[in-house]
Every structure is written in C-alpha cells, then in structure tokens.
Design a protein around this motif. Structure first.
Motif, mmCIF file in Angstrom:
data_model
loop_
_atom_site.group_PDB
_atom_site.id
_atom_site.type_symbol
_atom_site.label_atom_id
_atom_site.label_comp_id
_atom_site.label_asym_id
_atom_site.label_seq_id
_atom_site.Cartn_x
_atom_site.Cartn_y
_atom_site.Cartn_z
ATOM 1 N N CYS A 15 -23.137 35.546 -18.825
ATOM 2 C CA CYS A 15 -22.353 36.342 -17.874
ATOM 3 C C CYS A 15 -22.923 36.204 -16.469
ATOM 4 O O CYS A 15 -24.082 36.548 -16.218
ATOM 5 N N VAL B 58 -19.446 40.689 -28.777
ATOM 6 C CA VAL B 58 -20.076 40.529 -27.467
ATOM 7 C C VAL B 58 -20.409 39.067 -27.212
ATOM 8 O O VAL B 58 -20.229 38.557 -26.099
ATOM 9 N N LEU C 22 -16.191 38.251 -16.365
ATOM 10 C CA LEU C 22 -16.483 39.612 -16.828
ATOM 11 C C LEU C 22 -17.380 40.340 -15.833
ATOM 12 O O LEU C 22 -18.469 39.875 -15.498
ATOM 13 N N VAL D 250 -21.304 40.018 -14.162
ATOM 14 C CA VAL D 250 -21.364 41.390 -14.654
ATOM 15 C C VAL D 250 -22.213 42.256 -13.725
ATOM 16 O O VAL D 250 -23.311 41.882 -13.325
ATOM 17 N N LEU E 47 -18.902 45.732 -18.777
ATOM 18 C CA LEU E 47 -18.959 45.747 -20.241
ATOM 19 C C LEU E 47 -19.563 47.067 -20.695
ATOM 20 O O LEU E 47 -20.672 47.423 -20.311
ATOM 21 N N SER F 280 -18.694 37.071 -24.143
ATOM 22 C CA SER F 280 -19.556 36.557 -23.080
ATOM 23 C C SER F 280 -19.448 35.036 -22.961
ATOM 24 O O SER F 280 -19.558 34.479 -21.857
#
Length: 616
Positions: A530, A496, A507, A533, A510, A500
C-alpha cells in the motif's frame, strides 16, 4: 483639701467634664508639665469623605456622558475593570449614543458554554470587542435552569455589537422577549438566528425580529414552547431574505403558521425542516404547490400527516428544484408517497428514508423509475424492504446512481447470485451496516453488477467471509479508495492481503476494527503493497509488535496520518521506537486499552509526538 478645690459637701462635687490646672494657679501645689491635647477640628469636607471618595459620587447622567466620550479600545476596557457599576454603565451605551465612531463591522466570534456563560461575561465581551465593531457571531449554550444568562446579558450584547450577524441561544430559560427585542432593535444586520429551549421567547420576540431584521436568511426554532403561529406569520410577512427555516418540537406551531409561511416564502425558501410539529397534510400540500425554490427538505416525526399528504405534495408538481429529501418516522410515507415524490421532483438527487415502516421494495422500484436524476439512496430501519426490492431498485436505477446504503434493515436476505445481468451499475459507494441477513451471496451478486466501487463499508455482518468480499471486489476496475470491514468477525488476513495486492496503489483508508482473525500478516502486506494509505484502524485485533515494526520499516515510506491500535493486547513497550518513527506524519494515534503499554511509554510518546492527538 476641700479648701484647695474651693468646695465643701457633696452638692459641690465636680460632676463631670475635664478639669484643667495650670502651673501657678494653685500656690504650693506641684503640677508636672503636660502636653497639650490635640483635638481634631471638624472639617467642612468630613461628611463628604465619610460617604464616597471616588468619581462614583457623580450623578448617573454625568458618568454616562463621560464614558460615552471615551474612545473604544483600551480606555473603555480599563474603565470597565473599575467596578461592576462602571461596567454596567458602559454596556448600557448604545452604538448610536457613543461619540466615538467605529468604522469596522463586527467579524469576531465567541462561544460560551455552561458555567462560563454569565451576564457579567457577556457585558465584558460587549465592551472588549466594541473597538472592532463588536461581535459578528455569538453562540451561548446554557445549563438549563441553572443558567446565569438573563435578558440583561443579551441586552449588553445588543448595545455593544450592532453588527451582530449570527446569534445562537440554547437552553436559556431566563431569556425572554425583552432581550430578544433589544437584539432586534439594535442589531438590524442579523442574518442567522437559532433559538433552542428558550421557553421565555414568544411570538412577541419573533415579531420584533421580523420587523427590524430584514436581512434574516436562516431561522431555527427548536423546543420553544412560547413560539406559535403568529410569530411565523410575522416572519413570513417581513423577512423576504429568508432562505432556510427549521422548526422542531414547538407545540404551539401548527398548519396556520407553517402553511402561511410556506405560501408566502415558498418562492425564495431553499431549505425547509419540519420536525415533530403539529402539522397535517395541508402544510405538505401547500409546500408542494408553492415551494418552487426548495432544494433541501427534511421531514421528521410528522404524525399528523397521512399518505394523502405526501401524495399531494409530490403530485402538486411545484418542487421542481428539490434535490435532497430526508424523511424520518413519518407513517404517512408509503410506497404511494415515494412514487409521487419521485415523479413530481425531476431533479431529485439524494433520498434518505429512516424508520419508514410502510415503504417496501415496490416503492423503491417506482422511485428508481421516476427519479431519473437520483444519485444516492439511504435506507435505515425500513424493515419491509427485502432483497427483491433492493435488486429491483438497483436494476431499475439510472446510470447516475453513485451511492447506496442499508442500515439495520431486518428484511434484507441474501440476494440470488444466479441472476443473469445484462447491464452494470455506476455505483461508487456501497454501505451495508447491521443487516443480519446480508451475506456472501449478496456480495457475489453485487460484484457481478458493480464494477466501479471506490468506497465500501461492510460493518457488523457476521455472514460475510473472505469469499464474499473477494467476489465483490474481483471485477473492480477503478481502484478501491476506502474499505471498512469493522465487526466482520469472519474476515481474515486473506482479504487484507488480496485487497492490498490489487488496490494498494489507490487504497487510502483501511478499517478492520473488531476482526478477530486479523494478525500481523495483514500489516506486513499493507506495509509492502500500500503506497497511499493514510488512515489505518486495526483496533481489537491480534496484531502485535511485529506488525508495528513492519509498518515502520515499510519500503514505501508510509505517510500515515491516523493510526488506531486500541484494544490490541499484543502491542507492548517494544513498539515505542516504531511508533515514534511512524509519528513523524501522524496527526491521530489511538492506544486506548493497550494494557501492555506502560505509562512511562505513553508519557514519552506524548512528549515526542507533540503534534499528534493521542488517545490513551
């Protein structure tokens, strides 16, 4: 005393009736004054009043003439509330019998399910929507033999909704040809018809639809035991607007009906679905020759079709426009059939093979070489396909391939990462789910070959670790958009953190549900790196209040729309304020099985986050 009453002996005794004595008629006898008895005289209208006292005494013809002159709208709706008799009379008035004209066409839609689906409700809908031209779309889901929808309710809709364009009848055993024939006669604008589990409907009803509904372009027949070949022939002869046909589990349907339909309508049919019907290779041969307009084809459970049927379908060279092919549980689909379809359908873009147990890697390589326009391939429970087949397919596939998916293919083993590659793939989406032999070596190979991945789904893969995921993504040069690692129990915070850091700007989604080694460190890195997201799932992980606080205080001002925290025992009431802060943009929140979040906190979240759909 006997002298007073002027009789003597028992024979003269007064036998009955009423004896009146007026004052003065008997001297010496005191009689008190009495009120005169009030006797109701018989009224000439008493017989009428005892029977009926309302307008219902009118003959049916008179009531019909009165009601059909009422303007559509409130007046008719009010009259429909008087009694069931009036409601039934109103629903029996056809559109061409009404004096009041309705200019607008039906555009309203209604859906009735279970106990809410009754004849009475359908009659009320018919009357209530008549002012706007009636319904344009109706969907009825019955409850089997307990269903309270019969032909009477369907007839009410037919009479009151002449502009009906879409009708779906599911699980209604009491509906027969009678009701469907009224729909056909009164609703000539019908375009879409879906009949599912209606055993009372036979070829007769389907022929009535064909004769009257010439605009029919979408027909679905599912589990209707009364429909056979004659009904399909009627559709083929008269419905020249038909564009989509779906047949499923109709035991009386065979080659005679299907082949005739495909031969007649193949020049304008674009979507064909044949699922669990008693056809042979003859029907597929006819489809391959006459299906010149077919773009989407679904074949499922065709046990009567052998390898020759698929071979002829492909080599007939008629389906030049076929773009999407889905084959499920057809034992006739083999490597030979796959190659024939690939070569006979030059515009084929999407292929899905499910439970095709005789398809191997050889067939995939042939498909890749012959179908130059192929953009996506999905393989599910095709156990003869191994890692060599996948490697050969990816190496042979053209530059147009964008998506590749493997689901529960037990023959897949780790690919050899030492292979020397001279080209790269344009693959954008990779999905591997529940393939126990798929591991880090496979991901390392794909990482060298696939540099443009944007959507990666690796679910239920115990052999995948941080090293494999990082090897897959280290050469990615376009920016990852979606990453799903659900059930990969050996993936940790390192993955992760790296994702990230490298793809934080692109992104958007997730999901790491069930990754037991994920902790608050992952949420800290997501909050820090991020920017875009909007969908985050950390259910069944080790995250706690500290991680939620990091998300809420992110310097990037996260705009999360969906947040899933289900099964996270480390999250308590202390996260209430942080969740409320994140909830300013949330549309969905999952806090199921979070045992340390109290009911009072849940109630407060429900009150504060009223725009958000909360699962608790």
């Amino acid at each position: 005393m006997s002298g007073i009453f002027s009789f003597s002996g028992d024979e003269d005794f007064f036998n009955g009736g009423t004896m009146h004595l007026s004052p003065g008629s008997c001297p010496g006898v005191y009689l008190p004054p009495r009120k005169r008895l009030r006797v109701a005289a018989p009224s000439p209208y008493s017989a009428f009043n005892q029977k009926q006292t309302s307008i219902e005494v009118l003959p049916d013809e008179c009531l019909f003439e009165i009601l059909r002159r009422l303007p559509s709208g409130k007046e008719r709706s009010a009259c429909a509330c008087v009694s069931k008799y009036w409601l039934n009379t109103l629903t029996s008035i056809k559109a061409n019998e009404s004096v009041q004209e309705v200019e607008s066409e039906g555009f309203l839609s209604r859906s009735l399910e279970g106990n809410k689906a009754t004849d009475l409700r359908l009659a009320a809908i018919s009357v209530g929507t008549s002012a706007r031209g009636g319904l344009g779309k109706l969907q009825i889901r019955g409850s089997g033999f307990e269903s309270r929808v019969t032909d009477a309710g369907i007839e009410s809709i037919a009479y009151g909704c002449p502009s009906l364009k879409a009708l779906s009848l599911w699980n209604l055993p009491a509906v027969s040809d009678k009701g469907l024939s009224e729909i056909a006669r009164c609703c000539p604008m019908l375009e879409r018809l879906n009949l599912s589990r209606c055993p009372g409907v036979t070829d007769k009803g389907l022929v009535a639809i064909a004769e009257n509904c010439r605009n029919l372009n979408d027909l679905t027949i599912d589990s209707c035991s009364g429909v056979g070949n004659e009904g399909l022939r009627g559709i083929a002869r008269r419905c020249s607007s038909l564009r989509s046909i779906s047949l499923r589990s109709c035991p009386r349907v065979g080659d005679q009906g299907v082949a005739f339909l495909l031969a007649q309508a193949g020049s304008y049919l674009t979507k064909v679905k044949l699922q669990m019907v008693n056809v042979t290779g003859l029907s597929l041969a006819v489809l391959g020759h006459y299906g010149v307009a077919v773009t989407d084809l679904v074949l499922s459970g065709l046990q009567g079709v052998n390898e020759k049927g698929f071979w002829v379908m492909g080599n007939a060279k008629g389906m030049k426009k076929l773009k999407s092919l889905s084959v499920t549980s057809c034992r006739g689909m083999t490597d030979v059939g796959v190659e024939a379809v690939g070569s006979g359908c030059p515009d084929l873009k999407h292929v899905s093979l499910n439970k095709c147990l005789l398809v191997s890697g050889k067939g995939l390589v042939s498909l890749a070489k012959s179908a130059a326009s192929l953009e996506s391939l999905k393989l599910e429970e095709c156990h003869r396909i191994n890692h060599f087949g996948c490697l050969g397919f990816l190496m042979s596939c053209g530059a147009k391939l964008k998506a590749f998916s493997l689901v529960n293919c037990l023959g897949i083993q780790d690919l050899n990462s030492e292979s020397h590659l001279t080209s790269t793939s344009s693959l954008r989406s990779l999905s591997v789910r529940c393939c126990p032999g798929f591991g880090d070596s496979s991901l390392t190979f794909l990482g060298k070959f696939c540099h443009q991945l944007q959507d990666v789904e690796l679910c239920g893969l115990n052999g995948v670790t941080d090293a494999g995921v990082l090897s897959l993504l280290q050469s990615n040069n376009v920016g990852l958009v979606k990453l799903n690692l659900n059930g990969c129990v050996n993936v940790t915070d390192n993955t992760v953190s790296a994702v990230s850091f490298s793809h934080g700007s692109t992104l958007e989604s997730l999901s790491i549900d069930g990754c037991k080694n994920i902790t608050d460190a992952s949420l800290v890195t997501v909050a820090k790196n991020c920017y875009s997201v909007n969908d985050l799932d950390v259910s069944n992980t080790l995250v706690s209040d500290h991680g939620i606080k990091a998300l809420a205080s992110s310097p990037n001002h996260l705009s999360l729309q969906v947040l899933s925290l289900g099964g996270c025992s480390g999250i308590t009431d202390k996260s209430k304020a942080c969740i409320q802060k994140l909830g300013r943009t949330l549309l969905g929140l999952n806090i199921q099985r979070c045992g340390r979040i109290s009911s009072s906190t849940v109630d407060s979240l429900l009150e504060q986050l009223w725009r958000c759909d909360i699962l608790y």
